[in-house]
Design a protein around this motif. Structure first.
Motif, PDB file in Angstrom:
ATOM      1  N   THR A  43       1.005  -1.141   0.166  1.00  0.00           N
ATOM      2  CA  THR A  43       0.014   0.058  -0.012  1.00  0.00           C
ATOM      3  C   THR A  43       0.672   1.157   0.080  1.00  0.00           C
ATOM      4  OG1 THR A  43      -0.230   0.061   2.400  1.00  0.00           O
ATOM      5  CG2 THR A  43      -1.777  -1.089   1.433  1.00  0.00           C
ATOM      6  N   VAL A  44       0.163   2.435  -0.328  1.00  0.00           N
ATOM      7  CA  VAL A  44       1.007   3.672  -0.437  1.00  0.00           C
ATOM      8  C   VAL A  44       1.209   4.083   1.045  1.00  0.00           C
ATOM      9  CG1 VAL A  44       0.638   6.231  -0.645  1.00  0.00           C
ATOM     10  CG2 VAL A  44      -0.234   4.421  -2.369  1.00  0.00           C
ATOM     11  N   LEU A  45       0.525   3.660   2.142  1.00  0.00           N
ATOM     12  CA  LEU A  45       0.831   3.782   3.574  1.00  0.00           C
ATOM     13  C   LEU A  45       1.986   3.010   4.119  1.00  0.00           C
ATOM     14  CD1 LEU A  45      -2.709   4.029   5.289  1.00  0.00           C
ATOM     15  CD2 LEU A  45      -1.054   5.749   4.819  1.00  0.00           C
ATOM     16  N   ALA A  46       2.204   1.634   3.464  1.00  0.00           N
ATOM     17  CA  ALA A  46       3.335   0.952   3.905  1.00  0.00           C
ATOM     18  C   ALA A  46       4.468   1.590   3.217  1.00  0.00           C
ATOM     19  CB  ALA A  46       3.055  -0.445   3.518  1.00  0.00           C
ATOM     20  N   MET A  47       4.458   1.928   2.135  1.00  0.00           N
ATOM     21  CA  MET A  47       5.694   2.450   1.328  1.00  0.00           C
ATOM     22  C   MET A  47       6.052   3.939   1.987  1.00  0.00           C
ATOM     23  SD  MET A  47       6.513   5.293  -0.701  1.00  0.00           S
ATOM     24  CE  MET A  47       5.082   5.922  -1.439  1.00  0.00           C
ATOM     25  N   LYS A  48       5.136   4.738   2.321  1.00  0.00           N
ATOM     26  CA  LYS A  48       5.396   5.990   3.132  1.00  0.00           C
ATOM     27  C   LYS A  48       6.019   5.836   4.446  1.00  0.00           C
ATOM     28  CE  LYS A  48       2.124   8.769   3.514  1.00  0.00           C
ATOM     29  NZ  LYS A  48       1.264   9.437   4.315  1.00  0.00           N
ATOM     30  N   THR A  49       5.423   4.874   5.240  1.00  0.00           N
ATOM     31  CA  THR A  49       6.104   4.328   6.534  1.00  0.00           C
ATOM     32  C   THR A  49       7.646   4.147   6.307  1.00  0.00           C
ATOM     33  OG1 THR A  49       3.893   3.455   7.286  1.00  0.00           O
ATOM     34  CG2 THR A  49       6.032   2.534   8.278  1.00  0.00           C
TER      35      THR A  49
ATOM     36  N   THR B  15      10.415   6.789   7.500  1.00  0.00           N
ATOM     37  CA  THR B  15      11.522   6.640   8.664  1.00  0.00           C
ATOM     38  C   THR B  15      12.800   6.876   8.269  1.00  0.00           C
ATOM     39  OG1 THR B  15       9.880   4.657   9.428  1.00  0.00           O
ATOM     40  CG2 THR B  15      12.249   4.468  10.249  1.00  0.00           C
ATOM     41  N   GLY B  16      13.020   6.615   7.012  1.00  0.00           N
ATOM     42  CA  GLY B  16      14.311   7.025   6.487  1.00  0.00           C
ATOM     43  C   GLY B  16      14.536   8.657   6.683  1.00  0.00           C
ATOM     44  N   ILE B  17      13.466   9.322   6.502  1.00  0.00           N
ATOM     45  CA  ILE B  17      13.538  10.774   6.506  1.00  0.00           C
ATOM     46  C   ILE B  17      13.741  11.185   7.980  1.00  0.00           C
ATOM     47  CG2 ILE B  17      12.201  12.825   6.430  1.00  0.00           C
ATOM     48  CD1 ILE B  17      10.823  11.789   4.122  1.00  0.00           C
ATOM     49  N   GLY B  18      13.347  10.359   8.963  1.00  0.00           N
ATOM     50  CA  GLY B  18      13.276  10.663  10.368  1.00  0.00           C
ATOM     51  C   GLY B  18      15.049  10.451  10.779  1.00  0.00           C
ATOM     52  N   VAL B  19      15.218   9.354  10.249  1.00  0.00           N
ATOM     53  CA  VAL B  19      16.896   9.065  10.386  1.00  0.00           C
ATOM     54  C   VAL B  19      17.652  10.214   9.791  1.00  0.00           C
ATOM     55  CG1 VAL B  19      18.633   7.261   9.851  1.00  0.00           C
ATOM     56  CG2 VAL B  19      16.557   6.587  10.647  1.00  0.00           C
ATOM     57  N   LEU B  20      17.389  10.509   8.800  1.00  0.00           N
ATOM     58  CA  LEU B  20      18.317  11.592   8.011  1.00  0.00           C
ATOM     59  C   LEU B  20      18.139  12.895   8.570  1.00  0.00           C
ATOM     60  CD1 LEU B  20      17.545  10.900   4.003  1.00  0.00           C
ATOM     61  CD2 LEU B  20      19.702  10.892   5.433  1.00  0.00           C
ATOM     62  N   ALA B  21      17.091  13.097   9.356  1.00  0.00           N
ATOM     63  CA  ALA B  21      16.812  14.440  10.226  1.00  0.00           C
ATOM     64  C   ALA B  21      17.602  14.377  11.270  1.00  0.00           C
ATOM     65  CB  ALA B  21      15.166  14.525  10.472  1.00  0.00           C
ATOM     66  N   VAL B  22      17.949  13.270  12.173  1.00  0.00           N
ATOM     67  CA  VAL B  22      18.831  13.222  13.132  1.00  0.00           C
ATOM     68  C   VAL B  22      20.145  13.354  12.487  1.00  0.00           C
ATOM     69  CG1 VAL B  22      19.699  11.558  14.905  1.00  0.00           C
ATOM     70  CG2 VAL B  22      17.137  11.549  14.458  1.00  0.00           C
TER      71      VAL B  22
ATOM     72  N   LEU C 295       9.365  17.828  11.147  1.00  0.00           N
ATOM     73  CA  LEU C 295       9.590  16.397  10.595  1.00  0.00           C
ATOM     74  C   LEU C 295       9.648  15.333  11.462  1.00  0.00           C
ATOM     75  CD1 LEU C 295      12.530  17.012   8.015  1.00  0.00           C
ATOM     76  CD2 LEU C 295      10.387  15.963   7.469  1.00  0.00           C
ATOM     77  N   VAL C 296      10.109  15.609  12.849  1.00  0.00           N
ATOM     78  CA  VAL C 296       9.866  14.420  13.813  1.00  0.00           C
ATOM     79  C   VAL C 296       8.515  14.134  14.131  1.00  0.00           C
ATOM     80  CG1 VAL C 296      10.481  13.700  16.012  1.00  0.00           C
ATOM     81  CG2 VAL C 296      12.298  14.620  14.724  1.00  0.00           C
ATOM     82  N   LEU C 297       7.716  15.441  14.327  1.00  0.00           N
ATOM     83  CA  LEU C 297       6.295  15.292  14.720  1.00  0.00           C
ATOM     84  C   LEU C 297       5.525  14.608  13.773  1.00  0.00           C
ATOM     85  CD1 LEU C 297       5.964  18.626  16.516  1.00  0.00           C
ATOM     86  CD2 LEU C 297       5.772  16.432  17.355  1.00  0.00           C
ATOM     87  N   ALA C 298       5.654  14.828  12.487  1.00  0.00           N
ATOM     88  CA  ALA C 298       5.062  14.087  11.241  1.00  0.00           C
ATOM     89  C   ALA C 298       5.527  12.876  11.100  1.00  0.00           C
ATOM     90  CB  ALA C 298       5.432  14.872  10.080  1.00  0.00           C
ATOM     91  N   VAL C 299       6.605  12.337  11.363  1.00  0.00           N
ATOM     92  CA  VAL C 299       7.105  10.939  11.306  1.00  0.00           C
ATOM     93  C   VAL C 299       6.576  10.318  12.579  1.00  0.00           C
ATOM     94  CG1 VAL C 299       9.004   9.339  11.817  1.00  0.00           C
ATOM     95  CG2 VAL C 299       9.343  11.213  10.035  1.00  0.00           C
ATOM     96  N   LEU C 300       6.380  10.804  13.724  1.00  0.00           N
ATOM     97  CA  LEU C 300       5.965  10.038  14.990  1.00  0.00           C
ATOM     98  C   LEU C 300       4.085   9.957  14.533  1.00  0.00           C
ATOM     99  CD1 LEU C 300       7.671  12.042  17.984  1.00  0.00           C
ATOM    100  CD2 LEU C 300       7.969   9.747  17.394  1.00  0.00           C
ATOM    101  N   THR C 301       3.659  10.883  14.004  1.00  0.00           N
ATOM    102  CA  THR C 301       2.213  10.682  13.732  1.00  0.00           C
ATOM    103  C   THR C 301       1.906   9.826  12.597  1.00  0.00           C
ATOM    104  OG1 THR C 301       2.088  12.899  12.480  1.00  0.00           O
ATOM    105  CG2 THR C 301       1.475  13.013  14.859  1.00  0.00           C
ATOM    106  N   SER C 302       2.920   9.560  11.830  1.00  0.00           N
ATOM    107  CA  SER C 302       2.687   8.363  10.619  1.00  0.00           C
ATOM    108  C   SER C 302       3.355   7.468  10.916  1.00  0.00           C
ATOM    109  CB  SER C 302       2.994   9.181   9.563  1.00  0.00           C
ATOM    110  OG  SER C 302       4.509   9.458   9.345  1.00  0.00           O
ATOM    111  N   SER C 303       4.770   7.273  10.685  1.00  0.00           N
ATOM    112  CA  SER C 303       5.573   6.009  10.550  1.00  0.00           C
ATOM    113  C   SER C 303       5.431   5.183  12.151  1.00  0.00           C
ATOM    114  CB  SER C 303       6.917   6.295  10.247  1.00  0.00           C
ATOM    115  OG  SER C 303       6.932   6.609   8.960  1.00  0.00           O
ATOM    116  N   ALA C 304       5.689   6.087  12.941  1.00  0.00           N
ATOM    117  CA  ALA C 304       5.552   5.437  14.563  1.00  0.00           C
ATOM    118  C   ALA C 304       4.452   4.943  14.652  1.00  0.00           C
ATOM    119  CB  ALA C 304       6.082   6.412  15.371  1.00  0.00           C
ATOM    120  N   TRP C 305       3.205   5.644  14.342  1.00  0.00           N
ATOM    121  CA  TRP C 305       2.009   5.204  14.574  1.00  0.00           C
ATOM    122  C   TRP C 305       1.634   3.705  13.885  1.00  0.00           C
ATOM    123  CZ3 TRP C 305      -1.690   4.360  10.903  1.00  0.00           C
ATOM    124  CH2 TRP C 305      -2.709   3.822  11.200  1.00  0.00           C
ATOM    125  N   TYR C 306       2.312   3.682  12.566  1.00  0.00           N
ATOM    126  CA  TYR C 306       1.884   2.518  11.611  1.00  0.00           C
ATOM    127  C   TYR C 306       2.573   1.353  12.165  1.00  0.00           C
ATOM    128  CZ  TYR C 306       1.442   0.018   7.232  1.00  0.00           C
ATOM    129  OH  TYR C 306       1.279  -1.195   6.446  1.00  0.00           O
TER     130      TYR C 306
END
Length: 193
Positions: free
Chosen positions: A48-54, A58-65, A171-182
């Motif tokens: 699914t698109v949601l699985a791909m976005k997750t 997550t990669g974006i979150g790592v790059l942000a750190v 970015l961290v908040l967006a990742v937490l409300t999407s990837s972390a939730w998923y």
């Protein structure tokens, strides 16, 4: 004279924050008015698109750190002098993070939109989904601010770290409300196969 210098020092950040706010609002309006569709999207081999976005988010979150650590290292905040390659690595990971963020934002807006209340099929939109959508719009606006801060040679010294901190936080908040939730509710997505 000092008053004129202070005034000039505020012009670029104020213009950048205004432009970022306008872009965030326009992205939100598009997301709200656009009928969500999966046409023109990809799943990169995930079911699914949601699985791909997750996975990508997550990669974006790592790059942000990595971006945060690189900036702290370059500006001497880690107590160890940064080698010369850190600046190039910081810019490279930043460009990759921006490109991936635009890719994810496109898939969010195009396939999911910014829904409020209920979906066309009657499914209620969760508060988490709505907050994530707003955060996504804010991330796009913050990207405008950060790119302006990076490219401006006349902006005050505080502008770049503030713009970077804002983008990092959103970015961290967006990742937490999407990837972390998923991942917390469905586990790590596996490619379709």
């Amino acid at each position: 004279m000092a008053d004129i210098t202070a005034q000039k020092g505020k012009t670029i950040p104020l213009a950048a924050f205004a432009a970022g706010a306008v872009v965030a609002v326009l992205v939100g309006v598009f997301g709200r008015l656009h009928d969500p569709t999966l046409d023109g999207t990809t799943t990169l081999g995930y079911p699914t698109v949601l699985a791909m976005k997750t996975v990508v988010s997550t990669g974006i979150g790592v790059l942000a750190v990595v971006q945060l650590l690189g900036a702290l290292w370059m500006y001497g905040k880690l107590g160890v002098k940064a080698p010369s390659w850190v600046g190039t690595a910081h810019r490279t990971t930043g460009v990759i993070a921006v490109l991936l963020s635009v890719f994810v934002a496109y898939h969010c807006l195009w396939s999911l939109g910014l829904e409020v209340g209920t979906l066309p099929d009657g499914t209620p939109v969760s508060t988490r989904s709505f907050v994530h959508g707003l955060l996504g719009c804010a991330v796009v606006g913050a990207l405008v601010v950060k790119v302006t801060a990076v490219r401006s040679r006349r902006a005050p010294g505080w502008f770049l770290p503030v713009a970077g901190g804002l983008l990092f936080t959103l970015l961290v908040l967006a990742v937490l409300t999407s990837s972390a939730w998923y991942i917390g509710t469905k586990g790590w997505p596996s490619p379709a196969g």
